[in-house]
Design an enzyme around this catalytic site. Structure first.
Site, PDB file in Angstrom:
ATOM      1  N   LEU A  88       2.224  -4.207  -9.501  1.00 31.61           N
ATOM      2  CA  LEU A  88       2.494  -3.001  -8.718  1.00 31.61           C
ATOM      3  C   LEU A  88       3.295  -3.433  -7.495  1.00 31.61           C
ATOM      4  O   LEU A  88       3.092  -4.542  -6.974  1.00 31.61           O
ATOM      5  CB  LEU A  88       1.188  -2.335  -8.262  1.00 31.61           C
ATOM      6  CG  LEU A  88       0.342  -1.661  -9.340  1.00 31.61           C
ATOM      7  CD1 LEU A  88      -0.978  -1.154  -8.757  1.00 31.61           C
ATOM      8  CD2 LEU A  88       1.087  -0.509 -10.008  1.00 31.61           C
ATOM      9  N   ASP A  89       4.190  -2.565  -7.026  1.00 27.35           N
ATOM     10  CA  ASP A  89       4.973  -2.886  -5.828  1.00 27.35           C
ATOM     11  C   ASP A  89       4.059  -3.063  -4.624  1.00 27.35           C
ATOM     12  O   ASP A  89       2.930  -2.569  -4.609  1.00 27.35           O
ATOM     13  CB  ASP A  89       5.954  -1.748  -5.506  1.00 27.35           C
ATOM     14  CG  ASP A  89       7.010  -1.569  -6.584  1.00 27.35           C
ATOM     15  OD1 ASP A  89       7.242  -2.517  -7.360  1.00 27.35           O
ATOM     16  OD2 ASP A  89       7.591  -0.474  -6.635  1.00 27.35           O
TER      17      ASP A  89
END
Ligand code: URA
Length: 237
Positions: free
Chosen positions: A101-102
């Site tokens: 995930l960013d």
């Protein structure tokens, strides 16, 4: 049992990576180098070594889910000294994240030391479903809801992405997005394509498993039911 299965079930790596180790001549069974992944071995008696280190079959892998908070990168180590998601877990756990995930994205992130399952869950072939909620600066142009199910080509690099987009408010600034591929920064790129920007992104579910009951930054071991669900999705049932 096949040698590559033995290695992946010992937590060495994914089945495919284990094949590579075998082809590279790094695996010995009872002192003899084996170069065929399909070699049958007696898992009760064989002494299997990778690069000289004995490896043993494992049945007790660890499966963890976290509600990832903002400000942490999904990486095992960061050369620029950012905080990583690993900083939120006790060091004794030898697990790695499943996908990524960013830094500013929140929501479910799974960790495991089960290399085979990790590989399968991130392989495009298995098309694991991920559900996101996105808050947008302004409503997207065009007809995202109609076009995304058929597939759109992103302007930036021509990636084809398909999924479901559902506006959750009348202003169309709050969306539910369901995707099955795992392309980098996918959700943000989809909305860029439609002329707007995501300012808040949260993953509600990965393979039908959610971490919304956990406070951001908290984690727990997955339940047997959740693990079964993951394995079924990965075709390991
Ligand atoms: N899509 C994104 O743009 N970012 C994420 O973190 C996950 C999916």
């Amino acid at each position: 049992m096949r040698l590559n299965k033995y290695l992946s079930h010992s937590g060495v790596d994914s089945r495919r990576k284990c094949d590579e180790l075998i082809f590279a001549g790094r695996v010995q069974v009872n002192g003899e180098t084996m170069t065929s992944p399909g070699t049958q071995i007696d898992e009760e008696k064989a002494e299997v070594r990778v690069d000289g280190e004995i490896v043993r079959l494992r049945s007790n892998f660890t499966y963890i889910k976290m509600n990832k908070p903002q400000g942490y990168i999904t990486s095992r180590k960061d050369p620029y000294h950012s905080q990583t998601v690993m900083d939120l877990l006790p060091g004794v756990l030898d697990v790695v994240p499943v996908g990524r995930l960013d830094k500013d994205t929140t929501g479910i992130l799974i960790f495991t030391d089960d290399g085979d399952l990790n590989f399968r869950l991130t392989h495009p072939k298995h098309g694991v479903e991920k559900e996101y909620e996105a808050l947008l600066r302004q409503a997207p142009g065009g007809s995202l809801e109609k076009e995304l199910p058929a597939g759109i080509r992103l302007e930036d690099n021509g990636d084809l992405v398909k999924g479901i987009a559902e506006a959750l408010n009348a202003k169309r600034t709050h969306y539910r997005i369901v995707l099955r591929e795992g392309k980098k920064r996918e959700v943000k790129r989809i909305f860029r394509h439609y002329g707007t920007r995501v300012y808040r992104l949260h993953r509600n579910a990965f393979a039908g498993v959610s971490a919304n009951e956990l406070k951001p930054g908290k984690w727990k071991k997955m339940t047997p039911e959740e693990i079964r669900q993951l394995k079924k999705t990965a075709g390991l049932d």
